[in-house]
Scaffold this active site. Structure first.
Site, PDB file in Angstrom:
ATOM      1  N   ASP A 159       2.044   4.996  -0.077  1.00 46.76           N
ATOM      2  CA  ASP A 159       1.440   6.244   0.403  1.00 46.76           C
ATOM      3  C   ASP A 159       1.156   7.215  -0.748  1.00 46.76           C
ATOM      4  O   ASP A 159       1.690   7.069  -1.844  1.00 46.76           O
ATOM      5  CB  ASP A 159       2.411   7.014   1.322  1.00 46.76           C
ATOM      6  CG  ASP A 159       2.799   6.246   2.552  1.00 46.76           C
ATOM      7  OD1 ASP A 159       2.078   5.306   2.940  1.00 46.76           O
ATOM      8  OD2 ASP A 159       3.850   6.601   3.138  1.00 46.76           O
TER       9      ASP A 159
ATOM     10  N   ARG B  93       0.850  -1.195   0.000  1.00 50.10           N
ATOM     11  CA  ARG B  93       0.000   0.000   0.000  1.00 50.10           C
ATOM     12  C   ARG B  93       0.880   1.237   0.000  1.00 50.10           C
ATOM     13  O   ARG B  93       1.189   1.782   1.056  1.00 50.10           O
ATOM     14  CB  ARG B  93      -0.895   0.008   1.236  1.00 50.10           C
ATOM     15  CG  ARG B  93      -1.899  -1.121   1.242  1.00 50.10           C
ATOM     16  CD  ARG B  93      -2.556  -1.261   2.591  1.00 50.10           C
ATOM     17  NE  ARG B  93      -3.260  -2.542   2.661  1.00 50.10           N
ATOM     18  CZ  ARG B  93      -3.645  -3.131   3.789  1.00 50.10           C
ATOM     19  NH1 ARG B  93      -3.393  -2.550   4.955  1.00 50.10           N
ATOM     20  NH2 ARG B  93      -4.262  -4.282   3.767  1.00 50.10           N
TER      21      ARG B  93
ATOM     22  N   ARG C  88      10.199   5.522   4.700  1.00 51.29           N
ATOM     23  CA  ARG C  88      10.408   6.971   4.738  1.00 51.29           C
ATOM     24  C   ARG C  88      11.028   7.423   6.066  1.00 51.29           C
ATOM     25  O   ARG C  88      11.801   8.387   6.097  1.00 51.29           O
ATOM     26  CB  ARG C  88       9.099   7.706   4.460  1.00 51.29           C
ATOM     27  CG  ARG C  88       8.653   7.536   2.987  1.00 51.29           C
ATOM     28  CD  ARG C  88       7.224   7.989   2.753  1.00 51.29           C
ATOM     29  NE  ARG C  88       7.048   9.376   3.139  1.00 51.29           N
ATOM     30  CZ  ARG C  88       5.851   9.969   3.214  1.00 51.29           C
ATOM     31  NH1 ARG C  88       4.754   9.284   2.944  1.00 51.29           N
ATOM     32  NH2 ARG C  88       5.762  11.224   3.563  1.00 51.29           N
TER      33      ARG C  88
END
Lengths: 256, 256
Positions: A53, A51, A198
């Site tokens: 972002d 998934r 991240r």
């Protein structure tokens, strides 16, 4: 009923991430689903391996779907690309075993984070890299990266405050190389928590800027608190490169 | 009075080309001029080496301007990039001889035209390449390219109907290479007429598609009529790579 596996590339800049959910509009999953519904004239549900972002890109997102259609996959691929927006492309479609599941069967993922660290910004990669003018210390980044690999509880590197499921993951390697003014951070692991790549990238960047030392990483992991790790590096620098379904050993053969 | 030479990169996608003229708004020249006027607090006039069309990119546009400012060029460069929009960057500034003129002294230019010719489009280069799904015949393109080099009247490759000035130019080489699904066309010449590189590219593309033969090129040149040459390839595939101020011999040393 056929089970089709696909590989998708997309520029995530214009989308609210991969996942179609509740009120979230303009997701990549939604666009791909709508396209296949139209193309195959049946209700199609797309399942993705990861998934990504909002704003994150992919060169190798994997998905699968079930269909009653008998259309050959080569025709399906060509037509899919004719229907899709210009910032997405199906690279490959193949018929797979009925039990194949893009997310549940994924054994490893490769994410790349690109930092534009040249003396002057590269205007052509501004949407695919995070620009930092101050020169980063690559050796420190590499040492910190070593200390962040392994099988650990990566709770400090997860944006979700309450995770009921396990936050233990295995990161096989994090490679950092400098080339033509860019720094490429390659993360290979069996899976990543929400925002984990991240936050790892942000922590490595802070180390490269001298705000942290490579030796701190063990304590950041052990502390299991989000505030101990670095900032969440911007989405546009991140790209899902590949999802693997072989064993970890295969990965070593491919990438070493 | 100092004379400053600069090298500029830009993503031309959002602009109406290089040249500020009459009612044309939103040109690259205008943006650069406004920035230097603000930065140096005086009236600055920017002269560019080549007038790139709307949508054409540059990695090595050269410009010059006169200034009364005593600001060191390294400071000037850094501040210029802080002021400029994200899709432009000054790569270099240096003080030059008062007689230097970016356009009049240019001895050669290198333009690159990129064709995305992979089986599936590359979503990340869609704004910097022209996509053609049908596989081009590279050998035919290379042969036609050979036949288009030399010192000729390139009137057939100019969009302006009435050219009072000479339309004779020397094209030193046109190189065509295939790499990772892309075809790169590199044009080196002493100068190019209005739309000339894009019409050369369009003619080579038509040859690669089998619509023309490499042997026709001499007749296209000799006919001196725009309608004899191919279509004007789209602007987004074109990039001004470098402008040279040495002799042609220098060019041969650098690029061979």
């Amino acid at each position: 009923m056929r089970n089709i596996k696909g590989i998708l590339a997309y520029d995530g800049g214009a989308y609210n991430g991969w996942q179609r959910q509740g009120n979230t509009r303009n997701t990549i999953q939604e666009k791909v689903e709508q396209m296949f519904c139209k193309l195959l004239e049946e209700q199609i549900e797309i399942h993705g391996a990861g998934r990504t972002d909002a704003g994150v890109h992919a060169k190798g997102q994997v998905f699968h779907f079930h269909t009653e259609s008998s259309m050959p996959v080569s025709d399906m691929c060509q037509k899919a690309n004719a229907y899709l927006p210009r910032d997405m492309a199906v690279l490959e479609l193949q018929e797979v075993n009925e039990r194949f599941h893009s997310r549940l069967n994924a054994r490893w993922k490769w994410y790349r984070y690109i930092i534009d660290n040249g003396a002057v910004r590269d205007v052509f990669s501004r949407k695919y890299a995070y620009q930092i003018l101050e020169e980063l210390n690559l050796e420190k980044i590499q040492k910190a990266a070593q200390n962040l690999c392994g099988t650990h509880d990566y709770r400090s590197f997860c944006s979700l405050k309450r995770m009921k499921k396990s936050t233990v993951r295995t990161v096989y390697t994090i490679e950092a190389v400098r080339e033509d003014g860019k720094i490429y951070l390659d993360f290979y692991g069996d899976g990543f928590l929400y925002n984990m790549v991240r936050i790892l990238a942000g922590t490595l960047i802070e180390t490269g800027l001298g705000k942290r030392e490579p030796e701190e990483m063990a304590a950041v992991l052990e502390g299991k608190k989000r505030e101990l790790a670095g900032f969440t590096a911007p989405a546009q620098g991140l790209c899902l490169m590949e999802v693997g379904y072989g064993t970890e050993r295969d990965y070593n053969i491919i990438y070493r």
